[in-house]
Design an enzyme around this catalytic site. Structure first.
Site, mmCIF file in Angstrom:
data_model
loop_
_atom_site.group_PDB
_atom_site.id
_atom_site.type_symbol
_atom_site.label_atom_id
_atom_site.label_comp_id
_atom_site.label_asym_id
_atom_site.label_seq_id
_atom_site.Cartn_x
_atom_site.Cartn_y
_atom_site.Cartn_z
ATOM 1 N N LYS A 1 57.988 12.068 31.071
ATOM 2 C CA LYS A 1 57.237 13.328 30.947
ATOM 3 C C LYS A 1 57.195 13.766 29.486
ATOM 4 O O LYS A 1 56.147 14.122 28.958
ATOM 5 C CB LYS A 1 57.912 14.409 31.772
ATOM 6 N N ASN A 2 58.344 13.727 28.811
ATOM 7 C CA ASN A 2 58.421 14.294 27.468
ATOM 8 C C ASN A 2 57.845 13.385 26.402
ATOM 9 O O ASN A 2 57.798 13.749 25.228
ATOM 10 C CB ASN A 2 59.867 14.682 27.142
ATOM 11 N N CYS B 1 61.283 30.860 28.955
ATOM 12 C CA CYS B 1 61.262 30.170 30.263
ATOM 13 C C CYS B 1 62.664 30.329 30.846
ATOM 14 O O CYS B 1 63.505 31.042 30.316
ATOM 15 C CB CYS B 1 60.896 28.704 30.086
ATOM 16 N N ARG C 1 62.111 30.668 23.999
ATOM 17 C CA ARG C 1 61.665 29.367 23.464
ATOM 18 C C ARG C 1 60.787 29.665 22.235
ATOM 19 O O ARG C 1 59.581 29.634 22.295
ATOM 20 C CB ARG C 1 60.891 28.586 24.534
ATOM 21 N N ASP D 1 69.017 17.728 28.631
ATOM 22 C CA ASP D 1 68.290 17.596 29.894
ATOM 23 C C ASP D 1 69.108 16.881 30.963
ATOM 24 O O ASP D 1 68.730 16.921 32.139
ATOM 25 C CB ASP D 1 66.965 16.847 29.683
ATOM 26 N N ARG E 1 57.558 19.290 38.438
ATOM 27 C CA ARG E 1 57.042 19.272 37.059
ATOM 28 C C ARG E 1 57.423 17.962 36.366
ATOM 29 O O ARG E 1 56.726 17.480 35.486
ATOM 30 C CB ARG E 1 57.624 20.441 36.260
HETATM 31 C C1 EPZ Z 1 61.768 19.359 24.233
HETATM 32 O O1 EPZ Z 1 61.592 20.761 24.273
HETATM 33 C C2 EPZ Z 1 61.738 18.889 25.683
HETATM 34 N N1 EPZ Z 1 60.446 19.218 26.277
HETATM 35 C C3 EPZ Z 1 62.851 19.574 26.475
HETATM 36 O O2 EPZ Z 1 62.833 19.028 27.796
HETATM 37 C C4 EPZ Z 1 64.188 19.223 25.828
HETATM 38 O O3 EPZ Z 1 65.228 19.899 26.507
HETATM 39 C C5 EPZ Z 1 64.162 19.650 24.351
HETATM 40 O O4 EPZ Z 1 63.048 19.019 23.677
HETATM 41 C C6 EPZ Z 1 65.440 19.260 23.626
HETATM 42 O O5 EPZ Z 1 65.624 17.880 23.705
HETATM 43 C C7 EPZ Z 1 59.381 18.421 26.008
HETATM 44 O O6 EPZ Z 1 59.476 17.461 25.247
HETATM 45 C C8 EPZ Z 1 58.101 18.765 26.687
HETATM 46 P P1 EPZ Z 1 63.237 21.894 20.792
HETATM 47 P P2 EPZ Z 1 61.324 21.588 22.882
HETATM 48 O O7 EPZ Z 1 62.107 22.436 20.030
HETATM 49 O O8 EPZ Z 1 60.470 20.790 21.991
HETATM 50 C C9 EPZ Z 1 65.059 25.975 19.248
HETATM 51 C C10 EPZ Z 1 62.897 19.079 30.141
HETATM 52 O O9 EPZ Z 1 63.755 19.447 30.945
HETATM 53 N N2 EPZ Z 1 63.782 26.160 18.543
HETATM 54 O O10 EPZ Z 1 63.900 20.625 20.328
HETATM 55 O O11 EPZ Z 1 60.879 22.948 23.243
HETATM 56 C C11 EPZ Z 1 64.900 26.145 20.758
HETATM 57 O O12 EPZ Z 1 65.018 27.516 21.102
HETATM 58 C C12 EPZ Z 1 62.594 19.914 28.911
HETATM 59 O O13 EPZ Z 1 62.225 18.016 30.243
HETATM 60 C C13 EPZ Z 1 63.635 27.225 17.647
HETATM 61 O O14 EPZ Z 1 64.548 28.015 17.440
HETATM 62 O O15 EPZ Z 1 62.810 21.643 22.315
HETATM 63 C C14 EPZ Z 1 66.041 25.334 21.314
HETATM 64 O O16 EPZ Z 1 67.212 26.121 21.298
HETATM 65 C C15 EPZ Z 1 63.429 21.186 28.861
HETATM 66 N N3 EPZ Z 1 62.446 27.382 17.021
HETATM 67 C C16 EPZ Z 1 66.208 24.205 20.300
HETATM 68 O O17 EPZ Z 1 65.496 24.609 19.118
HETATM 69 C C17 EPZ Z 1 61.391 26.537 17.222
HETATM 70 O O18 EPZ Z 1 60.313 26.730 16.597
HETATM 71 C C18 EPZ Z 1 65.649 22.880 20.746
HETATM 72 O O19 EPZ Z 1 64.305 23.080 20.998
HETATM 73 C C19 EPZ Z 1 61.553 25.476 18.136
HETATM 74 C C20 EPZ Z 1 62.756 25.306 18.780
#
Ligand code: EPZ
Length: 417
Positions: free
Chosen positions: A22-23, A116, A121, A305, A397
């Site tokens: 998915k990701n 979410c 997020r 995850d 999802r």
């Molecule tokens: C991706 O989300 C994945 N989703 C998530 O999978 C996964 O848990 C996550 O990466 C971490 O590996 C998809 O790829 C669609 P991040 P993403 O930006 O990109 C903070 C699942 O279950 N952050 O690496 O949203 C954020 O709050 C899902 O399949 C900021 O502060 O993750 C979080 O604490 C859930 N500012 C951390 O970074 C930003 O601009 C990691 O977020 C962006 C993120």
């Protein structure tokens, strides 16, 4: 309402092929916008999140068609650069279209995806990175308006290795004049898969999977072809199910090198695990043992995850296991539901302490989020008696056919409408 009915207490025996990731496919679907022609994606999973991304592509003017697990996108007719708020709210990761639309049209209008189940997020890192590439962005009342007269290559460093921010910066950089270097980039395997797809389009990109990714912008693009990588979190889920239930399972397509931090605690818990080119076999005979602390981290650390499903696997292990969730603020929503089955878990902020219990009892359970829901299924498999999982749209999802896959491994799971 849709439910999953699980008859617990069975050991598992069987083999299952792991679905596409998915990701990986979600950012790749956004990336199909870059090319005003055809992209062919093989091994594309049928998921509600993929359906949402397809709806967004249709909203933008693209055409799509499915043949089995092959999804063909024709982005030649793209005529709009705005995504309706309803679609943005349906899937947070729609924000990944921002970089792609800026690259294609030099402008984009979408909405802040909002928080979410896992907590706030934010997308500040996405917006800052795109700003450094020459984008003017205004955010008013949740609406994002982005304009880039000319995207310019830049050397940018992410405050944290955000997966989404890395992907958005990469997609925008493909249309920037000059070279872009993204430092402190996310190293997740899904970034490597995105790089593979982009290269199939003709994008000049290197370093995907390392913390420094380089893109030479404005390459001439052509038809893209790609096979989506197997889903490492789905594989982790089924490994957790095998560990929880005992028996012997084989996961075809699961990749050892992308699951090392998941395999280590499972081996420490007493599972026998053999890996080969085609997949992974897990055996568990003796009772599981508690393991040293599991701390979630960015790749290649233990994946956030997989935290919930690993917790579900260890609920009846002998001893105490400490989890530390370092990525998301609110990723223990599955704990209350697990304790309703008899699990003994104490949560203090980012720390959850799992005290192994003798048995779990089937119960009426409510899925709270995607991976939390999968964890409830893993726990229900190892509980005595029947469980009913509600709100299973969360699970759908990210899992193409959780019931079918678990039944292929010897479980007794029924999906009822
Ligand atoms: C991706 O989300 C994945 N989703 C998530 O999978 C996964 O848990 C996550 O990466 C971490 O590996 C998809 O790829 C669609 P991040 P993403 O930006 O990109 C903070 C699942 O279950 N952050 O690496 O949203 C954020 O709050 C899902 O399949 C900021 O502060 O993750 C979080 O604490 C859930 N500012 C951390 O970074 C930003 O601009 C990691 O977020 C962006 C993120």
């Amino acid at each position: 309402m849709k439910q999953l009915l699980v008859s617990g207490g069975r050991r598992l025996h069987g083999e299952v092929h792991i679905q596409g990731a998915k990701n990986s496919v979600l950012p790749i679907l956004a990336a199909t916008v870059l090319h005003d022609g055809i992209s062919v994606l093989e091994g594309c999973p049928h998921l509600s999140d993929v359906e949402t991304a397809v709806q967004i592509l249709h909203e933008l003017g693209a055409k799509t068609s499915w043949q089995g697990h092959t999804l063909t996108v024709d982005a030649a007719g793209l005529s709009r650069c705005a995504i309706p708020e309803a679609l943005m709210r349906q899937m947070r990761s729609s924000v990944i279209f921002l970089g792609a639309l800026l690259a294609r049209f030099g402008e984009a209008e979408l909405f802040c995806p909002g928080g979410c189940e896992l907590g706030p997020r934010p997308i500040d890192l996405h917006l800052r990175a795109l700003g450094e590439l020459g984008t003017e962005i205004s955010v008013e009342g949740g609406a994002i308006r982005a304009r880039a007269k000319k995207l310019r290559g830049a050397e940018l460093t992410l405050d944290i290795p955000s997966v989404g921010a890395t992907e958005n910066a990469i997609l925008a950089a493909t249309a920037a004049e000059g070279v872009t270097v993204i430092r402190n980039a996310a190293r997740e395997p899904e970034i490597v898969d995105l790089q593979r797809f982009l290269r199939s389009l003709g994008v000049r990109i290197r370093g995907g999977g390392s913390s420094s990714v380089t893109i030479e912008g404005l390459a001439a693009l052509h038809e893209g072809h790609h096979r989506v990588m197997p889903d490492r979190i789905v594989a982790a889920t089924y490994l957790a199910a095998g560990a929880a239930c005992g028996g012997e399972i084989r996961l075809v397509g699961a990749e050892e090198k992308r699951l090392l931090t998941v395999l280590a605690p499972l081996r420490a818990a007493g599972c026998g695990i053999e890996c080969d080119k085609e997949g992974i076999t897990l055996r568990r005979e003796a009772p599981l043992l508690a393991v040293p602390p599991i701390r979630t981290a960015v790749y290649p650390g233990f994946p956030t995850d997989a935290q919930a499903v690993m917790m579900a696997a260890l609920l009846k292990s002998r001893g105490t296991t400490v989890f530390v969730e370092n990525i998301f603020e609110n990723r223990y929503r599955h704990v209350d539901e697990l304790t309703r089955m008899g699990a003994d878990i104490r949560v203090e902020g980012r720390v959850a302490v799992v005290y192994g219990v003798e048995k779990l009892c089937g119960a009426d359970l409510r899925c709270t989020d995607l991976r939390g829901g999968a964890a409830l299924a893993v726990a229900a498999l190892s509980a005595e008696g029947e469980s009913a999982l509600h709100e299973i749209h969360h699970i759908e999802r990210g899992y193409e056919d959780l019931a079918g896959d678990l039944n292929a491994l010897g479980a007794a799971v029924r999906r009822v409408i």
